[in-house]
Scaffold this active site. Sequence first.
Site, PDB file in Angstrom:
ATOM      1  N   HIS A 201       0.852  -1.183   0.000  1.00  0.00           N
ATOM      2  CA  HIS A 201       0.000   0.000   0.000  1.00  0.00           C
ATOM      3  C   HIS A 201       0.892   1.239   0.000  1.00  0.00           C
ATOM      4  O   HIS A 201       2.110   1.140   0.101  1.00  0.00           O
ATOM      5  CB  HIS A 201      -0.904   0.004   1.240  1.00  0.00           C
ATOM      6  CG  HIS A 201      -0.147   0.135   2.519  1.00  0.00           C
ATOM      7  ND1 HIS A 201       0.579  -0.912   3.076  1.00  0.00           N
ATOM      8  CD2 HIS A 201       0.026   1.187   3.354  1.00  0.00           C
ATOM      9  CE1 HIS A 201       1.155  -0.505   4.190  1.00  0.00           C
ATOM     10  NE2 HIS A 201       0.843   0.772   4.381  1.00  0.00           N
TER      11      HIS A 201
ATOM     12  N   HIS B 170       4.767   0.071  -0.069  1.00  0.00           N
ATOM     13  CA  HIS B 170       5.482  -0.718   0.928  1.00  0.00           C
ATOM     14  C   HIS B 170       4.528  -1.706   1.592  1.00  0.00           C
ATOM     15  O   HIS B 170       3.312  -1.629   1.420  1.00  0.00           O
ATOM     16  CB  HIS B 170       6.125   0.194   1.976  1.00  0.00           C
ATOM     17  CG  HIS B 170       5.137   1.017   2.747  1.00  0.00           C
ATOM     18  ND1 HIS B 170       4.539   2.152   2.220  1.00  0.00           N
ATOM     19  CD2 HIS B 170       4.608   0.859   3.987  1.00  0.00           C
ATOM     20  CE1 HIS B 170       3.714   2.663   3.109  1.00  0.00           C
ATOM     21  NE2 HIS B 170       3.729   1.894   4.197  1.00  0.00           N
TER      22      HIS B 170
ATOM     23  N   ASP C  89       0.719   5.265   1.935  1.00  0.00           N
ATOM     24  CA  ASP C  89       0.049   5.840   3.096  1.00  0.00           C
ATOM     25  C   ASP C  89      -0.814   7.065   2.800  1.00  0.00           C
ATOM     26  O   ASP C  89      -1.463   7.577   3.709  1.00  0.00           O
ATOM     27  CB  ASP C  89       1.086   6.213   4.168  1.00  0.00           C
ATOM     28  CG  ASP C  89       1.723   4.989   4.792  1.00  0.00           C
ATOM     29  OD1 ASP C  89       1.105   3.910   4.766  1.00  0.00           O
ATOM     30  OD2 ASP C  89       2.849   5.120   5.308  1.00  0.00           O
TER      31      ASP C  89
ATOM     32  N   ARG D 165       6.161  -8.598  17.017  1.00  0.00           N
ATOM     33  CA  ARG D 165       6.879  -7.475  16.397  1.00  0.00           C
ATOM     34  C   ARG D 165       6.212  -6.190  16.836  1.00  0.00           C
ATOM     35  O   ARG D 165       5.015  -5.980  16.578  1.00  0.00           O
ATOM     36  CB  ARG D 165       6.812  -7.622  14.878  1.00  0.00           C
ATOM     37  CG  ARG D 165       7.356  -6.462  14.074  1.00  0.00           C
ATOM     38  CD  ARG D 165       6.929  -6.672  12.613  1.00  0.00           C
ATOM     39  NE  ARG D 165       7.479  -5.737  11.683  1.00  0.00           N
ATOM     40  CZ  ARG D 165       6.900  -4.587  11.333  1.00  0.00           C
ATOM     41  NH1 ARG D 165       5.759  -4.205  11.872  1.00  0.00           N
ATOM     42  NH2 ARG D 165       7.457  -3.806  10.430  1.00  0.00           N
TER      43      ARG D 165
END
Length: 183
Positions: A83, A151, A85, A161
Amino acid sequence: SPHTDHEIFSGLTINSAAELAAASKVPVDEVKLYLNASEKGRHIVETYFNLKTPLYFDFTHLVCRTALDANNKQRTDLSHPIHADNCILQPDNSCKRVPPAYVDRDYSAILYLNDEFVGGEFFFAHTNMSLQSSLKPRCGRLVGFNAGNYHGVKAVVSGQRCAVAMWFTLDPKFKEEAHDQAQ
């Protein structure tokens, strides 16, 4: 998780963190650490891109992605699909910078808070959705980029994470007031 059935997604905004500190549910020093780390990230992005105008927070989110099945190391799904941002991906892989996308976002950054997990690599993609480059998260590493860059995040196959995701704007009208309120 909004993107995969194989992970649990949890998050904490600056505003929520400040409210928890005010209610004595989390230590104030930990919220200050969150604020200071995000501010340092903003300053690094502003400096790295040699911006001549101030960079403002648009939104800040401490996020954790936890693998549900550590035995499923062959996963090919993505923790967060490709996608950009500040725009909406189109069927032809172009990206339209129109609402309801967050069109005010100019830069983005991820600050990694740990590295005791498997998978979860951040990657940049070409506009044809092929892998451009990938990097392994490392505690303390900051990745800053133009919000229009494609990204994603590879699957977290074991462990948890955690990172502080930050989105920035050059337009003070879209400044995240939560940072000032939390201070």
